[in-house]
Motif scaffolding. Structure first.
Motif, PDB file in Angstrom:
ATOM      1  N   GLN A  31     -11.098   5.643   8.797  1.00  0.00           N
ATOM      2  CA  GLN A  31     -10.615   4.337   9.222  1.00  0.00           C
ATOM      3  C   GLN A  31      -9.251   4.451   9.909  1.00  0.00           C
ATOM      4  O   GLN A  31      -8.988   3.760  10.895  1.00  0.00           O
ATOM      5  CB  GLN A  31     -10.507   3.411   8.014  1.00  0.00           C
ATOM      6  N   GLU A 178      -6.161  -5.755   8.050  1.00  0.00           N
ATOM      7  CA  GLU A 178      -7.352  -6.412   7.495  1.00  0.00           C
ATOM      8  C   GLU A 178      -8.608  -5.608   7.807  1.00  0.00           C
ATOM      9  O   GLU A 178      -9.482  -5.426   6.945  1.00  0.00           O
ATOM     10  CB  GLU A 178      -7.476  -7.821   8.090  1.00  0.00           C
ATOM     11  N   ARG A 181      -8.994  -2.519   5.610  1.00  0.00           N
ATOM     12  CA  ARG A 181      -8.958  -2.798   4.172  1.00  0.00           C
ATOM     13  C   ARG A 181      -7.661  -2.347   3.514  1.00  0.00           C
ATOM     14  O   ARG A 181      -7.580  -2.242   2.291  1.00  0.00           O
ATOM     15  CB  ARG A 181     -10.176  -2.199   3.456  1.00  0.00           C
ATOM     16  N   LYS A 184      -6.281  -4.807   0.898  1.00  0.00           N
ATOM     17  CA  LYS A 184      -6.590  -4.710  -0.531  1.00  0.00           C
ATOM     18  C   LYS A 184      -5.583  -3.810  -1.235  1.00  0.00           C
ATOM     19  O   LYS A 184      -5.161  -4.091  -2.360  1.00  0.00           O
ATOM     20  CB  LYS A 184      -8.012  -4.183  -0.727  1.00  0.00           C
ATOM     21  N   SER A 224     -13.162  -2.239  11.493  1.00  0.00           N
ATOM     22  CA  SER A 224     -13.829  -2.435  10.203  1.00  0.00           C
ATOM     23  C   SER A 224     -15.230  -1.852  10.176  1.00  0.00           C
ATOM     24  O   SER A 224     -15.766  -1.569   9.099  1.00  0.00           O
ATOM     25  CB  SER A 224     -13.904  -3.933   9.881  1.00  0.00           C
TER      26      SER A 224
END
Length: 230
Positions: A31, A178, A181, A184, A224
């Protein structure tokens, strides 16, 4: 270091820094790689050098994106950043050879690893990351300057919590956080109203230029979806 230090970092450098944990590990290498490539495009969009064009429509009052977007070069003049000028030249050559705009989805996958290595090396050279060898059995790690990283996290938290105005720069950084992730990890959440406003193209983000908002939304969404594997 002072509270203003992070703002001499480019968008991909900021994103790469946020992706390194205090233990020297990377949040998610796949990512992060794709995110760095997306952040490069975001930096150039903020400088009005390019945009991501996506077809979209409205359904029941919500913005619906119908493709993964294409990169449109607006200005190929120098930026003062070596990597950015080289990237635009490469995009121009690719567009000419393919006789059309470069597809964002394909570009992110091809550019990801190179982008991650490039910007992590730049952060290490500046001392914002400290490289340590993992020895014979372990992987090398890069430890972030926690003061710089914490200031940046606080700025993102302020944007999420609407304690500061959402500007164009923070829009892109928040969408990348976002999409990967990282939100989180940092315990960040958008309220239901914020998410509804974004879907409608309203609220704080809706007050920003539509072409930049579309570019940021598309980049965050594609990050994402795609990874490159460890």
């Amino acid at each position: 270091m002072s509270d203003s230090v992070p703002w001499w970092l480019s968008l991909p450098e900021e994103f790469a820094l946020l992706s390194h944990t205090n233990s020297g590990k990377v949040h998610d290498s796949a990512q992060t790689a794709v995110g760095c490539a997306a952040a490069e495009l975001g930096e150039l969009a903020l400088r009005r050098k390019l945009l991501v064009r996506s077809r979209k429509s409205r359904k029941f009052g919500f913005e619906v994106y119908r493709d993964h977007g294409e990169i449109q070069l607006l200005d190929t003049g120098p930026t003062g950043l070596v990597w950015a000028d080289e990237l635009m030249a490469e995009l121009g050559d690719r567009s000419a050879s393919e006789r059309g705009p470069v597809t964002v989805k394909r570009w992110l996958r091809q550019r990801g690893r190179k982008a991650f290595t490039l910007h992590r090396t730049a952060l290490t050279a500046r001392g914002v990351l400290r490289r340590r060898s993992g020895g014979l059995l372990g992987r090398e790690r890069h430890y972030p300057d926690t003061a710089v990283r914490d200031v940046l996290i606080d700025e993102v938290r302020a944007a999420y919590g609407e304690r500061r105005p959402l500007d164009e720069h923070m829009l892109f950084l928040c969408d990348l956080v976002e999409g990967t992730r990282l939100s989180k990890d940092f315990r960040l959440t958008m309220s239901g109203r914020q998410r509804l406003d974004r879907a409608r193209g309203a609220g704080a983000a809706g007050a920003l230029p539509e072409d930049l908002r579309d570019t940021s939304t598309t980049l965050g969404f594609l990050v994402s979806l795609h990874g490159l594997g460890d």
